[in-house]
Scaffold this motif. Structure first.
Motif, PDB file in Angstrom:
ATOM      1  N   LEU A 168     -10.803 -25.989 -28.521  1.00  0.00           N
ATOM      2  CA  LEU A 168     -11.956 -25.925 -27.616  1.00  0.00           C
ATOM      3  C   LEU A 168     -13.152 -26.654 -28.227  1.00  0.00           C
ATOM      4  O   LEU A 168     -13.862 -27.402 -27.559  1.00  0.00           O
ATOM      5  CB  LEU A 168     -12.312 -24.466 -27.313  1.00  0.00           C
ATOM      6  CG  LEU A 168     -11.278 -23.700 -26.474  1.00  0.00           C
ATOM      7  CD1 LEU A 168     -11.683 -22.244 -26.326  1.00  0.00           C
ATOM      8  CD2 LEU A 168     -11.115 -24.334 -25.109  1.00  0.00           C
TER       9      LEU A 168
ATOM     10  N   ILE B 230     -15.455 -29.742 -26.742  1.00  0.00           N
ATOM     11  CA  ILE B 230     -16.922 -29.637 -26.680  1.00  0.00           C
ATOM     12  C   ILE B 230     -17.544 -30.825 -27.407  1.00  0.00           C
ATOM     13  O   ILE B 230     -18.471 -31.462 -26.913  1.00  0.00           O
ATOM     14  CB  ILE B 230     -17.382 -28.296 -27.285  1.00  0.00           C
ATOM     15  CG1 ILE B 230     -16.900 -27.143 -26.408  1.00  0.00           C
ATOM     16  CG2 ILE B 230     -18.898 -28.259 -27.424  1.00  0.00           C
ATOM     17  CD1 ILE B 230     -17.118 -25.764 -26.994  1.00  0.00           C
TER      18      ILE B 230
ATOM     19  N   TRP C 189     -17.334 -34.164 -25.520  1.00  0.00           N
ATOM     20  CA  TRP C 189     -18.304 -34.263 -24.422  1.00  0.00           C
ATOM     21  C   TRP C 189     -19.734 -34.311 -24.935  1.00  0.00           C
ATOM     22  O   TRP C 189     -20.601 -34.884 -24.284  1.00  0.00           O
ATOM     23  CB  TRP C 189     -18.083 -33.153 -23.400  1.00  0.00           C
ATOM     24  CG  TRP C 189     -16.776 -33.371 -22.693  1.00  0.00           C
ATOM     25  CD1 TRP C 189     -15.658 -32.603 -22.782  1.00  0.00           C
ATOM     26  CD2 TRP C 189     -16.425 -34.481 -21.858  1.00  0.00           C
ATOM     27  NE1 TRP C 189     -14.635 -33.171 -22.041  1.00  0.00           N
ATOM     28  CE2 TRP C 189     -15.080 -34.309 -21.470  1.00  0.00           C
ATOM     29  CE3 TRP C 189     -17.126 -35.604 -21.391  1.00  0.00           C
ATOM     30  CZ2 TRP C 189     -14.416 -35.210 -20.643  1.00  0.00           C
ATOM     31  CZ3 TRP C 189     -16.449 -36.499 -20.568  1.00  0.00           C
ATOM     32  CH2 TRP C 189     -15.117 -36.304 -20.201  1.00  0.00           C
TER      33      TRP C 189
ATOM     34  N   TYR D  10     -20.142 -37.860 -25.547  1.00  0.00           N
ATOM     35  CA  TYR D  10     -20.354 -38.533 -24.270  1.00  0.00           C
ATOM     36  C   TYR D  10     -21.801 -38.346 -23.816  1.00  0.00           C
ATOM     37  O   TYR D  10     -22.490 -39.292 -23.429  1.00  0.00           O
ATOM     38  CB  TYR D  10     -19.385 -37.934 -23.247  1.00  0.00           C
ATOM     39  CG  TYR D  10     -19.546 -38.419 -21.831  1.00  0.00           C
ATOM     40  CD1 TYR D  10     -19.079 -39.669 -21.447  1.00  0.00           C
ATOM     41  CD2 TYR D  10     -20.150 -37.605 -20.876  1.00  0.00           C
ATOM     42  CE1 TYR D  10     -19.220 -40.098 -20.148  1.00  0.00           C
ATOM     43  CE2 TYR D  10     -20.296 -38.029 -19.567  1.00  0.00           C
ATOM     44  CZ  TYR D  10     -19.832 -39.291 -19.209  1.00  0.00           C
ATOM     45  OH  TYR D  10     -19.963 -39.699 -17.915  1.00  0.00           O
TER      46      TYR D  10
ATOM     47  N   THR E  90      -7.323 -23.744 -20.935  1.00  0.00           N
ATOM     48  CA  THR E  90      -8.630 -23.161 -21.167  1.00  0.00           C
ATOM     49  C   THR E  90      -8.926 -22.053 -20.153  1.00  0.00           C
ATOM     50  O   THR E  90      -9.514 -21.023 -20.497  1.00  0.00           O
ATOM     51  CB  THR E  90      -9.710 -24.268 -21.086  1.00  0.00           C
ATOM     52  OG1 THR E  90      -9.344 -25.319 -21.971  1.00  0.00           O
ATOM     53  CG2 THR E  90     -11.066 -23.756 -21.480  1.00  0.00           C
TER      54      THR E  90
ATOM     55  N   PRO F 198     -27.538 -32.619 -16.895  1.00  0.00           N
ATOM     56  CA  PRO F 198     -26.701 -33.725 -17.381  1.00  0.00           C
ATOM     57  C   PRO F 198     -25.253 -33.522 -16.954  1.00  0.00           C
ATOM     58  O   PRO F 198     -24.722 -32.415 -17.045  1.00  0.00           O
ATOM     59  CB  PRO F 198     -26.822 -33.638 -18.902  1.00  0.00           C
ATOM     60  CG  PRO F 198     -27.981 -32.756 -19.151  1.00  0.00           C
ATOM     61  CD  PRO F 198     -28.141 -31.859 -17.970  1.00  0.00           C
ATOM     62  N   ASN F 199     -24.663 -34.609 -16.496  1.00  0.00           N
ATOM     63  CA  ASN F 199     -23.272 -34.625 -16.088  1.00  0.00           C
ATOM     64  C   ASN F 199     -22.357 -34.085 -17.188  1.00  0.00           C
ATOM     65  O   ASN F 199     -21.456 -33.285 -16.951  1.00  0.00           O
ATOM     66  CB  ASN F 199     -22.940 -36.093 -15.764  1.00  0.00           C
ATOM     67  CG  ASN F 199     -21.634 -36.235 -15.069  1.00  0.00           C
ATOM     68  OD1 ASN F 199     -21.044 -35.233 -14.681  1.00  0.00           O
ATOM     69  ND2 ASN F 199     -21.183 -37.453 -14.907  1.00  0.00           N
ATOM     70  N   ALA F 200     -22.638 -34.532 -18.419  1.00  0.00           N
ATOM     71  CA  ALA F 200     -21.781 -34.159 -19.541  1.00  0.00           C
ATOM     72  C   ALA F 200     -21.757 -32.650 -19.745  1.00  0.00           C
ATOM     73  O   ALA F 200     -20.737 -32.071 -20.106  1.00  0.00           O
ATOM     74  CB  ALA F 200     -22.237 -34.851 -20.815  1.00  0.00           C
ATOM     75  N   LEU F 201     -22.897 -32.010 -19.498  1.00  0.00           N
ATOM     76  CA  LEU F 201     -22.970 -30.565 -19.683  1.00  0.00           C
ATOM     77  C   LEU F 201     -22.009 -29.864 -18.729  1.00  0.00           C
ATOM     78  O   LEU F 201     -21.327 -28.903 -19.100  1.00  0.00           O
ATOM     79  CB  LEU F 201     -24.400 -30.081 -19.452  1.00  0.00           C
ATOM     80  CG  LEU F 201     -24.626 -28.594 -19.714  1.00  0.00           C
ATOM     81  CD1 LEU F 201     -24.432 -28.281 -21.187  1.00  0.00           C
ATOM     82  CD2 LEU F 201     -26.008 -28.164 -19.266  1.00  0.00           C
TER      83      LEU F 201
ATOM     84  N   ILE G 182     -19.245 -31.160 -17.416  1.00  0.00           N
ATOM     85  CA  ILE G 182     -17.850 -31.405 -17.818  1.00  0.00           C
ATOM     86  C   ILE G 182     -17.505 -30.506 -19.001  1.00  0.00           C
ATOM     87  O   ILE G 182     -16.400 -30.010 -19.143  1.00  0.00           O
ATOM     88  CB  ILE G 182     -17.637 -32.876 -18.220  1.00  0.00           C
ATOM     89  CG1 ILE G 182     -18.200 -33.801 -17.145  1.00  0.00           C
ATOM     90  CG2 ILE G 182     -16.163 -33.167 -18.433  1.00  0.00           C
ATOM     91  CD1 ILE G 182     -18.058 -35.269 -17.484  1.00  0.00           C
ATOM     92  N   MET G 183     -18.504 -30.303 -19.866  1.00  0.00           N
ATOM     93  CA  MET G 183     -18.277 -29.514 -21.075  1.00  0.00           C
ATOM     94  C   MET G 183     -18.217 -28.025 -20.773  1.00  0.00           C
ATOM     95  O   MET G 183     -17.622 -27.241 -21.508  1.00  0.00           O
ATOM     96  CB  MET G 183     -19.426 -29.802 -22.038  1.00  0.00           C
ATOM     97  CG  MET G 183     -19.216 -29.352 -23.451  1.00  0.00           C
ATOM     98  SD  MET G 183     -20.808 -29.215 -24.266  1.00  0.00           S
ATOM     99  CE  MET G 183     -21.367 -30.881 -24.265  1.00  0.00           C
TER     100      MET G 183
ATOM    101  N   TYR H 185     -15.116 -25.703 -21.256  1.00  0.00           N
ATOM    102  CA  TYR H 185     -14.703 -25.533 -22.651  1.00  0.00           C
ATOM    103  C   TYR H 185     -15.712 -24.661 -23.398  1.00  0.00           C
ATOM    104  O   TYR H 185     -15.352 -23.823 -24.224  1.00  0.00           O
ATOM    105  CB  TYR H 185     -14.575 -26.898 -23.327  1.00  0.00           C
ATOM    106  CG  TYR H 185     -13.632 -27.809 -22.590  1.00  0.00           C
ATOM    107  CD1 TYR H 185     -12.258 -27.558 -22.597  1.00  0.00           C
ATOM    108  CD2 TYR H 185     -14.089 -28.886 -21.856  1.00  0.00           C
ATOM    109  CE1 TYR H 185     -11.384 -28.367 -21.904  1.00  0.00           C
ATOM    110  CE2 TYR H 185     -13.224 -29.704 -21.161  1.00  0.00           C
ATOM    111  CZ  TYR H 185     -11.874 -29.442 -21.186  1.00  0.00           C
ATOM    112  OH  TYR H 185     -11.006 -30.245 -20.493  1.00  0.00           O
ATOM    113  N   LEU H 186     -17.010 -24.862 -23.067  1.00  0.00           N
ATOM    114  CA  LEU H 186     -18.053 -24.083 -23.707  1.00  0.00           C
ATOM    115  C   LEU H 186     -17.904 -22.602 -23.349  1.00  0.00           C
ATOM    116  O   LEU H 186     -17.960 -21.722 -24.221  1.00  0.00           O
ATOM    117  CB  LEU H 186     -19.416 -24.615 -23.248  1.00  0.00           C
ATOM    118  CG  LEU H 186     -20.612 -24.278 -24.115  1.00  0.00           C
ATOM    119  CD1 LEU H 186     -20.423 -24.826 -25.521  1.00  0.00           C
ATOM    120  CD2 LEU H 186     -21.885 -24.872 -23.508  1.00  0.00           C
TER     121      LEU H 186
ATOM    122  N   ALA I  29     -15.205 -21.050 -22.320  1.00  0.00           N
ATOM    123  CA  ALA I  29     -13.996 -20.511 -22.945  1.00  0.00           C
ATOM    124  C   ALA I  29     -14.238 -20.263 -24.424  1.00  0.00           C
ATOM    125  O   ALA I  29     -13.785 -19.267 -24.994  1.00  0.00           O
ATOM    126  CB  ALA I  29     -12.832 -21.465 -22.746  1.00  0.00           C
ATOM    127  N   PHE I  30     -14.978 -21.183 -25.056  1.00  0.00           N
ATOM    128  CA  PHE I  30     -15.251 -21.008 -26.482  1.00  0.00           C
ATOM    129  C   PHE I  30     -16.095 -19.756 -26.705  1.00  0.00           C
ATOM    130  O   PHE I  30     -15.805 -18.954 -27.593  1.00  0.00           O
ATOM    131  CB  PHE I  30     -15.964 -22.245 -27.046  1.00  0.00           C
ATOM    132  CG  PHE I  30     -16.287 -22.123 -28.501  1.00  0.00           C
ATOM    133  CD1 PHE I  30     -15.282 -22.213 -29.452  1.00  0.00           C
ATOM    134  CD2 PHE I  30     -17.580 -21.877 -28.925  1.00  0.00           C
ATOM    135  CE1 PHE I  30     -15.564 -22.077 -30.801  1.00  0.00           C
ATOM    136  CE2 PHE I  30     -17.870 -21.740 -30.276  1.00  0.00           C
ATOM    137  CZ  PHE I  30     -16.855 -21.846 -31.197  1.00  0.00           C
TER     138      PHE I  30
END
Lengths: 361, 304
Positions: free
Chosen positions: A157, A161, A164, A167, B232, B269-272, B274-275, B278-279, B281-282
């Motif tokens: 995980l 993270i 991204w 990115y 995930t 932000p787009n990246a946030l 997408i992340m 995973y964030l 789940a983490f």
């Protein structure tokens, strides 16, 4: 896990020899499949091999690029072996490379860094990359000790993270993206200053082997010594074999786990720093793409031997370079290299049962 | 946010969640039986590829779906034999299979469709639910292809089997204490082979949804991490079916939001986004969101 029921196993090769024959056999078998596939694709085998050879060994530049790739893979693989000694599976190489690259870029571009004397201009960012990767790995270790989170899940995980985050950092001008002067400005960082680039051994961009190679040799040698000869190496092994017994023997199990994953992550971070400061010079979104998983595979192939890591990293480093050239020169899709690599991993992982059977006493 | 945008957002959240719902439900069953399939990604890709080839050759998306399942069988079988029979490291074999399938499907795609062509292949048409699909706001939710309803039906069936049947109880026990199951006279290996095969077939359906259900084409590596997202979802769902389904819908919504951000003019932000899965789940496995209860024998090979 009863042992008695398997004591009548058929005679085996000595474990050391089997451990060597297995990867070599798997690689040769995969190559044979690759040759058949190339012919099935209707490409003359000689032509494909020539293109492969040109890409992997053809000239100083090709060899250097393959070696640089191998150095990065070997670092991740060495980290994998380190963690594996403590019974930990670090699947987070990809993310550790990514945070290393981000940290290295940020420090290289920070004001004042490029003017540092005595090579500190490239050493400080490299150290920053190493620490960033280390912290990323140690986070998984900390969670394992504190909450009991399986490190396979947490490193995986964390890896996503980090990728991204990378990115994000090249998409946002507030982070590392170069100033947007037009709509065509690419989402990548500014190129790093020349003084922060990792020096090339030959000093020439036509054979760009970096200082990373001697650095890797030192790290690999030290790691091999630490794992086989030091008290710390022994403690890691004890933790890996039986954490409960290790704790009763007075070994700080928690600290060992965090340290092992810190070191594994640090090597990934260093690989990221070297890739950025020694080869790519500016941060892009696909920066770490595939290196982490390739490095993991190298660590696995090596079956816990540092020499094996080096051999595996060289193999994959040259395979990838040759594969890219084969695609361009002989129109054999470089996806063929993926197939070979997948076959190698699957064969070795599957056959490990027969090799390890004798070790389970 | 106008009502129209909300309607589109809801519908696309659901649509983007469907491949995850298939794959995550399959992976949930397998993980409850103690086997982690990192190869969900590769199995989805095999399904997407098989579906595309099948649909293109026969002209029928339904036969394409059958081909998707056929294509995944050798992959699932490989995963299962490696991890269960040969007791190989589940993580490593999964990653190896992903690399292998990515290579094979890319080679196969180039051979079959020619390099870089983006042919449209026959796919499923939407199956709007009468009455419901005409409702305001939620109407678009009910204009999905038949596979969406198949996903829901399978999830309900899996829920029933897991909680109410002897097979479900045995399957969950295999993930907690395989030795006890063996002592009770059931075959641990047979149960785990079955669970992995089920995960494979579900992944194939999820992958086929991507290629012949959603965008009607195949592209190299088109699953692009969807398999890892499904794993995930199982983790974030704490290995429980209901929560895993919610996780898939949440992840679908996060993806849908990425496409809607420009329309909404929000500064996230787009990246946030997408992340985010995973964030989350983490944070969940870090013990910060709820309590995690992984099956006790997860990822451990069974030695009799």
């Amino acid at each position: 896990m009863s042992v008695a029921s398997r004591s009548a196993a058929p005679p085996r090769l000595p474990p050391g020899l089997a451990g060597l024959l297995l990867p070599v056999g798997a690689v040769l078998a995969a190559f044979a499949v690759g040759a058949v596939a190339i012919m099935a694709l209707g490409v003359p085998l000689g032509e494909a091999l020539t293109a492969f050879w040109r890409g992997a060994f053809g000239n100083a530049y090709a060899i250097s690029a393959s070696i640089n790739r191998a150095v990065a893979l070997a670092l991740v693989g060495t980290g994998f072996v380190f963690a594996a000694r403590a019974g930990l599976t670090n699947v987070g190489g990809e993310g550790q490379i990514a945070v290393g690259g981000v940290a290295a870029t940020a420090i290289c571009l920070a004001p004042g860094i490029a003017d540092l004397p005595l090579g500190l201009a490239f050493l400080v960012p490299l150290l920053g990359a190493t620490l960033a990767g280390g912290v990323w790995g140690a986070l998984a270790g900390f969670l394992k000790v504190r909450v009991g989170t399986n490190e396979v899940i947490s490193t995986l995980l964390l890896s996503f993270i980090a990728v991204w985050l990378l990115y994000w950092s090249v998409q946002s001008e507030a982070l590392l993206r170069q100033p947007m002067t037009s709509s065509a400005t690419l989402p990548e960082s500014l190129p790093i200053p020349v003084t922060t680039q990792v020096p090339l051994l030959t000093g020439s961009y036509s054979s760009p082997v970096t200082l990373g190679l001697p650095l890797l040799v030192v790290i690999a040698a030290v790691t091999a010594l630490v794992l086989s000869r030091s008290i710390f190496g022994f403690q890691l092994k004890a933790v890996g074999l039986n954490p409960v017994a290790a704790a009763r023997a007075g070994i700080a199990v928690g600290a060992s786990i965090v340290t092992a994953l810190f070191l594994a992550g640090a090597m990934g971070g260093l690989a990221g720093g070297l890739m950025l400061q020694g080869e790519q010079y500016s941060l892009k979104a696909g920066f770490s793409s595939g290196y982490g998983f390739d490095g993991l595979v190298v660590g696995l192939l090596a079956r816990n031997s540092i020499a094996g890591v080096i051999a595996g990293a060289l193999l994959f480093g040259f395979l990838r370079s040759g594969g890219i050239s084969m695609e361009m020169g002989a129109s054999v899709p470089s996806a063929l290299i993926d197939v070979l690599q997948g076959l190698i991993v699957v064969t070795i992982a599957g056959a490990a049962y027969y090799v390890d059977r004798g070790d389970r006493k | 946010m106008t009502l129209e945008l909300v309607a589109i957002f809801l519908a696309s959240s659901f649509r983007l969640a469907i491949p995850l719902l298939f794959a995550a439900t399959g992976e949930l069953v397998s993980e409850r039986a103690g086997v982690v399939n990192m190869s969900i990604e590769g199995m989805m890709l095999a399904g997407a590829f098989g579906g595309a080839i099948g649909a293109a050759m026969t002209g029928s998306p339904l036969l394409g779906l059958a081909c998707a399942v056929l294509a995944v069988l050798p992959v699932a079988l490989l995963q299962s034999v490696l991890t269960n029979t040969l007791r190989a490291n589940q993580i490593v074999t999964g990653i190896g299979i992903n690399i292998l399938v990515l290579g094979l499907t890319t080679l196969g795609y180039r051979e079959f469709f020619g390099a870089r062509s983006r042919t449209t292949i026959p796919g499923f048409d939407a199956w709007p639910v009468p009455v419901l699909s005409d409702l305001p706001l939620v109407g678009p939710l009910f204009q999905q292809i038949g596979m969406a309803w198949l996903a829901i039906a399978i999830i309900l069936a899996v829920g029933a089997v897991l909680t109410m049947t002897g097979l479900g109880i045995t399957l969950r026990a295999v993930g907690e204490n395989p030795q006890a199951v063996a002592k009770a006279g059931r075959s641990v290996l047979a149960l785990r082979h079955g669970a992995v095969l089920f995960a494979g077939i579900m992944s194939a359906l999820g992958g086929a949804f991507l290629s012949i259900g959603d965008i009607h084409t195949f592209t190299e590596g088109m699953t692009n991490g969807a398999g890892y997202l499904a794993i995930t979802a199982v983790i974030f769902g704490s290995w429980k079916l209901g929560r895993t389904v919610m996780a898939c819908l949440l992840f679908g919504a996060a993806t849908a939001l990425q496409f809607q951000l420009p329309a909404l003019g929000l500064g996230i932000p787009n990246a946030l986004l997408i992340m985010l899965p995973y964030l989350l789940a983490f944070l969940a496995v870090a013990g910060l969101v709820g309590r995690q209860t992984a099956p006790r024998a997860l990822a451990q090979p069974y030695w009799p």
